[in-house]
Design an enzyme around this catalytic site. Structure first.
Site, short mmCIF file in Angstrom:
data_model
loop_
_atom_site.label_atom_id
_atom_site.label_comp_id
_atom_site.label_asym_id
_atom_site.label_seq_id
_atom_site.Cartn_x
_atom_site.Cartn_y
_atom_site.Cartn_z
N ASN A 136 0.84 -1.19 0.00
CA ASN A 136 0.00 0.00 0.00
C ASN A 136 0.88 1.24 0.00
O ASN A 136 2.11 1.14 -0.04
CB ASN A 136 -0.96 -0.01 1.19
N ASP A 191 -3.83 -6.52 4.22
CA ASP A 191 -4.88 -7.40 4.73
C ASP A 191 -4.79 -8.81 4.15
O ASP A 191 -5.26 -9.77 4.77
CB ASP A 191 -6.26 -6.81 4.42
N ILE A 197 -2.57 -8.40 13.64
CA ILE A 197 -1.59 -8.08 14.69
C ILE A 197 -2.24 -7.35 15.85
O ILE A 197 -2.00 -7.65 17.02
CB ILE A 197 -0.44 -7.25 14.09
N LEU A 198 -3.11 -6.40 15.54
CA LEU A 198 -3.73 -5.59 16.59
C LEU A 198 -4.61 -6.44 17.51
O LEU A 198 -4.63 -6.25 18.73
CB LEU A 198 -4.53 -4.45 15.98
N LYS A 230 -11.83 -4.53 19.02
CA LYS A 230 -10.48 -4.94 19.40
C LYS A 230 -10.10 -4.49 20.80
O LYS A 230 -8.97 -4.74 21.25
CB LYS A 230 -9.48 -4.42 18.37
#
Length: 415
Positions: free
Chosen positions: A218, A287, A316-317, A350
């Site tokens: 990106n 992603d 990861i988060l 999250k």
């Protein structure tokens, strides 16, 4: 209609710095330091020794600082205020660049026989010395003892580096890079409200390999994450920066771990996480990744009807949030539509403390841009919209919120 003017970082606005300049070939580099200090908003008074004036004229420093240059201990105009005392009293920071063996020895021995040494004796501000001299002179035990004595008294030293010296010798004695001296000055003038914290921050994009020469990625430049790492280090935190591929240099004093893929970033994050007390996930992780990387470059004839099987990369988060503990965890949400809706969903799903949301289609808020326009969403439902700011200013604004959250937690934990 006139174009909008981009915001400018002036982290030293309102600060007064005295720049002491000694006689040495590195004097010309103190001119560049003066430029950086004034550009950052500081008011700088320059004090030059007589020997320094043999290399660069006072007019050069006066032109760049916009202020008279101080050269004489006994000056009728200056002595209306008792010049050396006035200089010493007005300084938030005293910087000596280059610092010669002579000046270092005089101050260490309590000798004050010119304006610069006298002002240094009188100041109560922090003092930063950046020595530059012949390698044999620098390594002389007398010089080393004098430097140690100054440091024991609270002075900060930016050591010289190894390199080719003007005298023809090779070795340690070359003035440290001006950017490093500037950073140290900035540290000394910045509140150390993150001292004792260990910040783990991720930055940049990830690359997911299709074959040895192609990848999915990106447009993230890493500017936001690097600004966060630099700002936190200046505020006293220990900082580990896990960075995807960028062209940015490592921030001074930061432990930089370079990675490429999302899997590599996850491994680096999990290895650092146990020691971290704060986590800011600013990286733009891909992603998806190819289910299988081709061992060799795919040829056009092999890709007549291109089809690429993809799978999700690790979240990861979510893994950070799953073992959050007492850590404060911050995420980023770069969106192109329904900004607050998507950001709020990510924050709640999250279990984050804060999320920084920005619409990357908005002018001044996209990737590879020096500025950002963000909204900070809190777990308690609050939402703060910030104006267009430099990413450096956004970094400090976000760190301010983390400091406030940490303080509130401390209050809430009181019996």
């Amino acid at each position: 209609m006139s174009e909008a003017v981009a915001p400018v970082d002036q982290p030293l606005a309102g600060k007064r710095i005295v720049l002491g300049v000694c006689g040495g070939i590195a004097v010309y580099k103190s001119v560049e330091l003066l430029r950086l200090l004034t550009k950052a908003g500081a008011t700088v008074d320059v004090v030059m020794t007589r020997n320094a004036q043999e290399f660069v004229t006072p007019l050069t420093f006066q032109t760049l600082s916009g202020r008279p240059v101080h050269t004489e201990l006994f000056n009728l105009y200056q002595e209306q205020e008792i010049g050396h005392i006035s200089l010493a009293d007005r300084a938030d920071l005293f910087v000596v660049v280059p610092a010669t063996a002579n000046l270092i020895g005089k101050v260490a021995g309590g000798i004050a026989d010119d304006l610069l040494s006298t002002a240094l004796m009188a100041t109560r501000s922090p003092v930063l010395y950046a020595p530059a001299m012949n390698v044999n002179m620098y390594e002389n035990q007398v010089v080393q003892d004098n430097l140690a004595r100054l440091c024991q008294r609270g002075a900060t030293l930016v050591e010289p580096v190894c390199g080719s010296l003007a005298c023809g010798w090779e070795g340690k004695g070359k003035l440290a890079p001006v950017e490093e001296i500037f950073e140290r000055a900035l540290w000394l003038l910045t509140s150390q409200d993150l001292a004792g914290e260990h910040l783990l921050v991720t930055a940049g994009p990830t690359r997911e390999r299709i074959d040895p020469v192609r990848y999915l990625s990106n447009d993230s430049s890493g500017l936001m994450g690097y600004a966060l790492a630099r700002a936190a280090r200046q505020r006293g935190a220990q900082v580990t920066l896990v960075s995807g591929p960028t062209a940015l240099p490592a921030p001074l004093g930061v432990n930089l771990r370079r990675v490429e893929s999302a899997a590599q970033m996850l491994d680096a994050v999990l290895a650092t996480l146990p020691a971290a007390t704060l986590v800011i996930k600013a990286a733009a992780v891909a992603d998806y990744r190819p289910c299988q990387m081709a061992a060799q470059k795919l040829k056009k004839q092999q890709m007549a009807a291109p089809s690429l099987a993809l799978e999700k990369t690790p979240d990861i988060l979510s893994q950070i949030a799953a073992c959050k503990g007492d850590r404060l965890v911050v995420g980023f949400a770069a969106e192109t539509e329904r900004l607050l809706e998507h950001a709020r969903d990510k924050l709640e799903r999250k279990g984050l403390d804060l999320i920084v949301a920005n619409d990357v289609t908005q002018a001044g808020a996209g990737f590879e841009c020096a500025t950002n326009i963000v909204q900070i969403l809190h777990a308690d439902g609050r939402c703060e919209a910030l104006p267009c700011l430099t990413k450096w200013a956004v970094a400090h604004a976000l760190l301010d919120r983390l400091v406030a959250l940490r303080c509130q937690r401390a209050v809430d934990s009181q019996p």
